[in-house]
Design a protein around this motif. Sequence first.
Motif, PDB file in Angstrom:
ATOM      1  N   HIS A 130     -19.232   6.719  15.309  1.00 59.43           N
ATOM      2  CA  HIS A 130     -19.061   6.470  16.839  1.00 59.43           C
ATOM      3  C   HIS A 130     -18.332   5.060  16.947  1.00 59.43           C
ATOM      4  O   HIS A 130     -17.954   4.943  18.112  1.00 59.43           O
ATOM      5  CB  HIS A 130     -20.605   6.443  17.299  1.00 59.43           C
ATOM      6  CG  HIS A 130     -21.353   5.711  17.034  1.00 59.43           C
ATOM      7  ND1 HIS A 130     -22.294   5.413  15.550  1.00 59.43           N
ATOM      8  CD2 HIS A 130     -21.599   4.135  17.668  1.00 59.43           C
ATOM      9  CE1 HIS A 130     -23.058   4.405  15.709  1.00 59.43           C
ATOM     10  NE2 HIS A 130     -22.526   3.595  16.779  1.00 59.43           N
ATOM     11  N   ARG A 131     -18.196   4.436  16.078  1.00 62.75           N
ATOM     12  CA  ARG A 131     -17.512   2.972  16.236  1.00 62.75           C
ATOM     13  C   ARG A 131     -16.281   2.877  15.597  1.00 62.75           C
ATOM     14  O   ARG A 131     -15.452   1.937  15.719  1.00 62.75           O
ATOM     15  CB  ARG A 131     -18.583   1.906  15.422  1.00 62.75           C
ATOM     16  CG  ARG A 131     -19.637   1.617  16.015  1.00 62.75           C
ATOM     17  CD  ARG A 131     -20.333   0.333  15.381  1.00 62.75           C
ATOM     18  NE  ARG A 131     -19.664  -0.770  15.893  1.00 62.75           N
ATOM     19  CZ  ARG A 131     -19.630  -1.875  15.499  1.00 62.75           C
ATOM     20  NH1 ARG A 131     -20.178  -2.288  14.284  1.00 62.75           N
ATOM     21  NH2 ARG A 131     -18.815  -3.023  15.985  1.00 62.75           N
ATOM     22  N   VAL A 137      -9.060   0.335  17.726  1.00 65.08           N
ATOM     23  CA  VAL A 137      -8.470  -0.293  18.930  1.00 65.08           C
ATOM     24  C   VAL A 137      -8.197  -1.696  18.377  1.00 65.08           C
ATOM     25  O   VAL A 137      -7.398  -2.301  19.016  1.00 65.08           O
ATOM     26  CB  VAL A 137      -9.241  -0.199  20.092  1.00 65.08           C
ATOM     27  CG1 VAL A 137      -8.892  -0.689  21.465  1.00 65.08           C
ATOM     28  CG2 VAL A 137      -8.981   1.394  20.440  1.00 65.08           C
ATOM     29  N   ARG A 138      -9.195  -2.298  18.274  1.00 69.27           N
ATOM     30  CA  ARG A 138      -9.474  -3.850  17.975  1.00 69.27           C
ATOM     31  C   ARG A 138      -8.691  -4.192  17.122  1.00 69.27           C
ATOM     32  O   ARG A 138      -7.957  -5.299  17.121  1.00 69.27           O
ATOM     33  CB  ARG A 138     -10.862  -4.128  17.696  1.00 69.27           C
ATOM     34  CG  ARG A 138     -11.859  -4.155  18.782  1.00 69.27           C
ATOM     35  CD  ARG A 138     -13.254  -4.240  18.698  1.00 69.27           C
ATOM     36  NE  ARG A 138     -13.508  -5.730  18.129  1.00 69.27           N
ATOM     37  CZ  ARG A 138     -15.037  -5.781  17.446  1.00 69.27           C
ATOM     38  NH1 ARG A 138     -15.767  -4.793  17.382  1.00 69.27           N
ATOM     39  NH2 ARG A 138     -15.228  -7.115  17.032  1.00 69.27           N
ATOM     40  N   LEU A 139      -8.544  -3.411  15.894  1.00 68.72           N
ATOM     41  CA  LEU A 139      -7.467  -3.661  14.707  1.00 68.72           C
ATOM     42  C   LEU A 139      -6.252  -3.805  15.257  1.00 68.72           C
ATOM     43  O   LEU A 139      -5.238  -4.650  14.987  1.00 68.72           O
ATOM     44  CB  LEU A 139      -7.779  -2.935  13.466  1.00 68.72           C
ATOM     45  CG  LEU A 139      -9.036  -3.135  12.812  1.00 68.72           C
ATOM     46  CD1 LEU A 139      -9.023  -1.623  11.759  1.00 68.72           C
ATOM     47  CD2 LEU A 139      -9.193  -4.080  12.067  1.00 68.72           C
ATOM     48  N   ALA A 267      -5.522   1.231  25.829  1.00 67.60           N
ATOM     49  CA  ALA A 267      -5.613   2.537  26.686  1.00 67.60           C
ATOM     50  C   ALA A 267      -6.115   3.523  25.462  1.00 67.60           C
ATOM     51  O   ALA A 267      -6.743   4.505  25.832  1.00 67.60           O
ATOM     52  CB  ALA A 267      -4.206   2.829  26.961  1.00 67.60           C
ATOM     53  N   ALA A 268      -5.923   3.288  24.115  1.00 67.54           N
ATOM     54  CA  ALA A 268      -6.176   4.433  22.929  1.00 67.54           C
ATOM     55  C   ALA A 268      -7.744   4.544  23.406  1.00 67.54           C
ATOM     56  O   ALA A 268      -8.087   5.754  23.090  1.00 67.54           O
ATOM     57  CB  ALA A 268      -5.883   3.847  21.748  1.00 67.54           C
ATOM     58  N   SER A 269      -8.490   3.417  23.487  1.00 71.39           N
ATOM     59  CA  SER A 269      -9.907   3.681  23.505  1.00 71.39           C
ATOM     60  C   SER A 269     -10.343   4.722  24.657  1.00 71.39           C
ATOM     61  O   SER A 269     -11.495   5.106  24.542  1.00 71.39           O
ATOM     62  CB  SER A 269     -10.585   2.342  23.906  1.00 71.39           C
ATOM     63  OG  SER A 269     -10.101   1.868  25.247  1.00 71.39           O
ATOM     64  N   LYS A 270      -9.576   5.056  25.719  1.00 72.35           N
ATOM     65  CA  LYS A 270     -10.001   5.986  26.584  1.00 72.35           C
ATOM     66  C   LYS A 270      -9.568   7.222  26.440  1.00 72.35           C
ATOM     67  O   LYS A 270     -10.223   8.139  26.950  1.00 72.35           O
ATOM     68  CB  LYS A 270      -9.428   5.575  28.033  1.00 72.35           C
ATOM     69  CG  LYS A 270      -9.825   4.050  28.710  1.00 72.35           C
ATOM     70  CD  LYS A 270     -11.480   3.724  28.754  1.00 72.35           C
ATOM     71  CE  LYS A 270     -11.392   2.375  29.025  1.00 72.35           C
ATOM     72  NZ  LYS A 270     -12.975   2.160  29.228  1.00 72.35           N
TER      73      LYS A 270
END
Length: 397
Positions: A130-131, A137-139, A267-270
């Motif tokens: 789940h992480r 995204v952060r990388l 945006a990829a996180s969404k």
Amino acid sequence: MPDQHDYGGRLVAANAFATASGWINRTAVPLAIYTLTGSAVQTAVAFAISHLPAITVGLVGGVVADRFDSARVSKLTLFGSALFILCIAWTISVDALLPLTYLALFLNSSLSAIQLPAFQALVAHSCPPHRLLDINVRLGAADQTNSVLMPALGGGLLMAFPPALVFVLSAALYLGALAVLWPLSAPGAGKGTALRTLQGIRDGFAIIHARPELASGVMTFALSNFSTTLLQSTVVAILAMRFELGSYQIGLFFAAAGVFGIAGHAAASKVALRLPLPALLAVNTLACSGLTALMIIAPSAQAFALLWGSTILLGAVNVTAFNTHRQLCVGPAEMGRAVAASRVLTYFPIPVAAGIAGPVLHLLGPAWLIAFSATMRLLGVCVCLASPFNLSMKRAS
């Protein structure tokens, strides 16, 4: 061992240090060699040497990442990279040792080709499913931020200080990444895994082939990389020919593109996990093809930059989505080989496109080159549409 909640921050910080060093090197190495030799040929040779390990040593790197503890492999490769960058700092300071710079550059790039699959395997081992999207995204955002800031920093430092000092700073960043990763381990990684090298390389390609959504993604990225490189390798000439931009304005153009890339990873996180991977890649790649075609009629440099940046944004979404899906449907024990095989297949078209782009631009002009690039993206859409949309969101064991 740190609490698992510490892993994400450490992985992102270590990656930020390592990619910062890598981006400084991409600018500092060719500038230093050209300044010292005045030879475009030697500069081009350095570029080729630094990229060769990605499609050679990288295959072995995936096997190494799966055979041994991925945390330990990541640490050793970071330490080795720091040593080889310090060697470059020495060899460029002594005229008689300059040829050894190419050897040190090749060895450093070879370690990077091993470090990438090892680091991806470490992420898969260390982070719960789940992480994974949040970590990717952060990388990606950290790497994209470095792509904006570090080339300018490296170029500025080379103007103010001797090249050797710039490479000492680069080595220090690698050591910083090592210090951040030092407390981490990958429990169970590599234990009991006796992989033969050639069989391991074949396994990497078999892992991708056995998962249609990943196979179509790799093929789509190969075509997209070909398309992107057609323009990236010639965009400076295109901007100068069409809009008569100077070096400062071109620098701003690349900085703006980097900002779009950062927005894409955010945006990829969404959206990254809301659609099956082939569907997401098809939609974004089709949009990129249309945006690329519009560059032909862009009336100004600002309009061209907006279109270019939009393709960078959508490409960043695709990269984050692909990495996350791969981590979800490939087991951690196979991650290194899967990453290495993916990288070789998607990286191989880049030098081919770079070799074609110049002659096409010279013979046919920017409009035809841009149209060629847009057409290659359309082929990528066809690949996506031919793939089954049946991705399971459950992580492989």
